[in-house]
Design an enzyme around this catalytic site. Structure first.
Site, PDB file in Angstrom:
ATOM      1  CE  LYS A 165      36.399  24.326  43.405  1.00 48.17           C
ATOM      2  NZ  LYS A 165      36.579  25.046  42.161  1.00 48.17           N
ATOM      3  CB  CYS A 221      36.108  30.403  44.144  1.00 48.91           C
ATOM      4  SG  CYS A 221      34.708  30.511  43.038  1.00 48.91           S
TER       5      CYS A 221
HETATM    6  N1  SAJ Z   1      44.584  37.422  42.617  1.00 46.61           N
HETATM    7  C1  SAJ Z   1      45.741  38.049  43.096  1.00 46.61           C
HETATM    8  N2  SAJ Z   1      46.945  37.674  42.580  1.00 46.61           N
HETATM    9  C2  SAJ Z   1      47.054  36.720  41.601  1.00 46.61           C
HETATM   10  C3  SAJ Z   1      45.889  36.077  41.129  1.00 46.61           C
HETATM   11  C4  SAJ Z   1      44.665  36.449  41.654  1.00 46.61           C
HETATM   12  O1  SAJ Z   1      45.677  38.924  43.976  1.00 46.61           O
HETATM   13  O2  SAJ Z   1      48.174  36.443  41.176  1.00 46.61           O
HETATM   14  C5  SAJ Z   1      43.274  37.776  43.162  1.00 46.61           C
HETATM   15  C6  SAJ Z   1      42.301  38.300  42.104  1.00 46.61           C
HETATM   16  O3  SAJ Z   1      42.465  39.668  41.889  1.00 46.61           O
HETATM   17  C7  SAJ Z   1      40.960  37.951  42.726  1.00 46.61           C
HETATM   18  C8  SAJ Z   1      41.252  36.665  43.485  1.00 46.61           C
HETATM   19  O4  SAJ Z   1      42.657  36.600  43.638  1.00 46.61           O
HETATM   20  O5  SAJ Z   1      40.549  38.948  43.633  1.00 46.61           O
HETATM   21  C9  SAJ Z   1      40.739  35.387  42.841  1.00 46.61           C
HETATM   22  O6  SAJ Z   1      40.898  35.443  41.443  1.00 46.61           O
HETATM   23  P1  SAJ Z   1      41.404  34.205  40.567  1.00 46.61           P
HETATM   24  O7  SAJ Z   1      41.442  34.636  39.152  1.00 46.61           O
HETATM   25  O8  SAJ Z   1      42.661  33.670  41.124  1.00 46.61           O
HETATM   26  O9  SAJ Z   1      40.323  33.067  40.832  1.00 46.61           O
HETATM   27  P2  SAJ Z   1      38.698  32.984  40.763  1.00 46.61           P
HETATM   28  O10 SAJ Z   1      38.193  33.087  42.170  1.00 46.61           O
HETATM   29  O11 SAJ Z   1      38.121  33.904  39.767  1.00 46.61           O
HETATM   30  O12 SAJ Z   1      38.524  31.466  40.239  1.00 46.61           O
HETATM   31  C10 SAJ Z   1      39.102  30.410  40.994  1.00 46.61           C
HETATM   32  C11 SAJ Z   1      39.892  29.493  40.058  1.00 46.61           C
HETATM   33  N3  SAJ Z   1      40.728  28.575  40.823  1.00 46.61           N
HETATM   34  C12 SAJ Z   1      42.026  28.377  40.567  1.00 46.61           C
HETATM   35  O13 SAJ Z   1      42.622  28.969  39.697  1.00 46.61           O
HETATM   36  C13 SAJ Z   1      42.729  27.377  41.416  1.00 46.61           C
HETATM   37  C14 SAJ Z   1      38.926  28.713  39.164  1.00 46.61           C
HETATM   38  O14 SAJ Z   1      39.632  27.773  38.379  1.00 46.61           O
HETATM   39  C15 SAJ Z   1      37.884  28.001  40.035  1.00 46.61           C
HETATM   40  O15 SAJ Z   1      36.956  27.257  39.250  1.00 46.61           O
HETATM   41  C16 SAJ Z   1      37.120  29.054  40.797  1.00 46.61           C
HETATM   42  O16 SAJ Z   1      38.053  29.720  41.665  1.00 46.61           O
HETATM   43  C17 SAJ Z   1      36.018  28.375  41.583  1.00 46.61           C
HETATM   44  O17 SAJ Z   1      34.846  28.526  41.169  1.00 46.61           O
HETATM   45  O18 SAJ Z   1      36.316  27.649  42.532  1.00 46.61           O
END
Ligand code: SAJ
Length: 415
Positions: free
Chosen positions: A204, A258
């Site tokens: 995870k 997360c």
């Molecule tokens: N972000 C970027 N660039 C990207 C993608 C995201 O800067 O290309 C930023 C977003 O703007 C945000 C942060 O990263 O600030 C996180 O956003 P996210 O959409 O990547 O992830 P979370 O935190 O909303 O959800 C994640 C997910 N994990 C993965 O994709 C590996 C989700 O599947 C998990 O269940 C969740 O964390 C969790 O609860 O652990």
């Protein structure tokens, strides 16, 4: 029919409880927050997620789901409480510990305890298992069943992903894994993979850390591209045409509870220094400071500059501002003597002063597009530009697009 108690009625616990109730279990949702319990008991949600209201009302009206401040005896206990980050980047397990203390007082032989909350490796065995053994003499795998089953759902798509994602189950023994699988199988359409406790805990963390490192690489690339005067998004677009390359998007920082947190959990208990994981975290944490500096430089030519932030949540289409880098940018700009107004129709319940669209842009010198909410696509930029004092857009997500805003007379800035 089995009775399942879900401890923690947040983003994960509530949808999970609804799914289980709608699959035929008798479900008790427990939370320590009286406001949340009262709200749910009046048939209303305290969080917004597509499809959640539908599944909640179905479970609640059928009386399959009850919510309460008090835990009751159950066949299965699922822990879905927060595991925030403490000072010193350590996992704060106090909510997990207090949930297990409650379970310890109700558990009977043959029950199953499942941890879903993301935690440092060893938590299920050494904290949950130990508390229950110390309190009852019950041994996990002998007197009761114990497993870790991490949540993997994406905020904004929780209900969909709860059903469709694959899941991992790590049991203290084979039987614990198998009976946990049988519970989730009732609503999960994805595959369910069985492994051991610590492997599932670490897997995870590895998922979210992998994403954090990938984003850090994209962010570092964006800084390098600025040195060369090249558009990073073009570079990534072409690099990603390679069949084995998938670089994520650079942005104004990584937020949420997360990805911005879990990499520290991997390192906890290892004592490792100078890791790629820590460096990546620092690169991502530094982004909001870099963006603030750049904004300050752009508006420095104006007297008493004002910046309007569009989107305050940590990412698009959610109202959650936990660990949002927009908060850091807001505070940094204020420290630099810049007036800031925030427009985010998705964010409610915040101590920050939010404005409506027109008030936020009135007399402003720059719009910072922070979170690219779909509703922002409907913004009338002609009207907005008429209200601004100077027309600058800093588009951190490549949301409006250079050509579109330049046609309207804006100066376009991006990552
Ligand atoms: N972000 C970027 N660039 C990207 C993608 C995201 O800067 O290309 C930023 C977003 O703007 C945000 C942060 O990263 O600030 C996180 O956003 P996210 O959409 O990547 O992830 P979370 O935190 O909303 O959800 C994640 C997910 N994990 C993965 O994709 C590996 C989700 O599947 C998990 O269940 C969740 O964390 C969790 O609860 O652990």
């Amino acid at each position: 029919m089995k009775k399942i108690s879900v401890l923690g009625m947040g983003y994960i616990g509530l949808p999970t409880a609804c799914m289980l109730a709608n699959s035929g279990f008798e479900v008790l949702g427990v939370d320590i927050n009286e406001d949340i319990i009262n709200k749910l008991n009046s048939g209303k949600l305290h969080i917004e997620e597509p499809e959640l209201e539908k599944i909640f009302l179905n479970a609640f009206k059928n009386k399959r789901l009850k919510v309460s401040l008090e835990l009751e005896k159950s066949d299965v206990f699922i822990i879905t409480v927060p595991t925030p980050l403490d000072h010193g980047n350590k996992a704060n397990l106090s909510y997990v510990i207090s949930a297990v203390n409650k379970i310890r007082d109700k558990i009977e032989k043959g029950n199953l305890v499942i941890l879903e909350s993301t935690s440092p490796p060893g938590t299920t065995r050494n904290i949950i298992g130990k508390i229950i053994t110390d309190g009852t003499g019950f041994v996990a795998g002998k007197d009761y069943y114990l497993a870790f089953c991490p949540e993997r759902v994406l905020p904004g798509k929780i209900v969909f992903e709860l059903v469709n994602n694959d899941r991992i189950v790590g049991g203290i023994d084979k039987k614990s894994s198998e009976i946990t699988e049988n519970i989730y199988k009732t609503f999960v359409k994805g595959k369910i993979f069985l492994t051991d406790l610590e492997t599932s805990e670490l897997a995870k963390l590895a998922e979210n850390t992998y994403r954090d490192i990938n984003i850090a690489f994209a962010n570092e690339l964006s800084l390098i591209c600025r040195d060369y005067g090249i558009d990073v998004r073009e570079v990534i677009k072409y690099a990603n045409m390679h069949p084995r390359v998938n670089i994520l998007n650079p942005g104004p920082g990584v937020g949420g509870h997360c990805i911005a947190v879990d990499p520290w959990f991997i390192l906890e208990n290892t004592g490792r220094k100078d890791t790629l994981i820590e460096k990546s975290r620092n690169i991502n944490n530094n982004m909001p400071f870099i963006i603030s500096e750049r904004i300050a430089e752009i508006v420095s030519r104006y007297k008493e500059p004002k910046v309007a932030i569009f989107g305050f949540s940590y990412k698009e289409d959610v109202g959650d501002i936990r660990e949002s880098p927009a908060v850091v940018i807001n505070n940094e700009l204020i420290k630099k003597g810049i007036k800031v107004s925030i427009y985010d129709p998705l964010v409610t319940n915040t101590k920050y002063n939010l404005s409506g669209l027109e008030d936020s842009v009135d007399g402003s010198d720059l719009i910072l597009l922070f979170s690219g909410h779909s509703v922002f696509k409907k913004i009338d930029l002609v009207l907005v530009s008429g209200l601004m004092r100077n027309r600058n857009i800093f588009d951190t997500r490549n949301f409006f697009g250079k050509k579109t805003v330049e046609k309207l007379g804006f100066n376009y800035h991006n990552i």
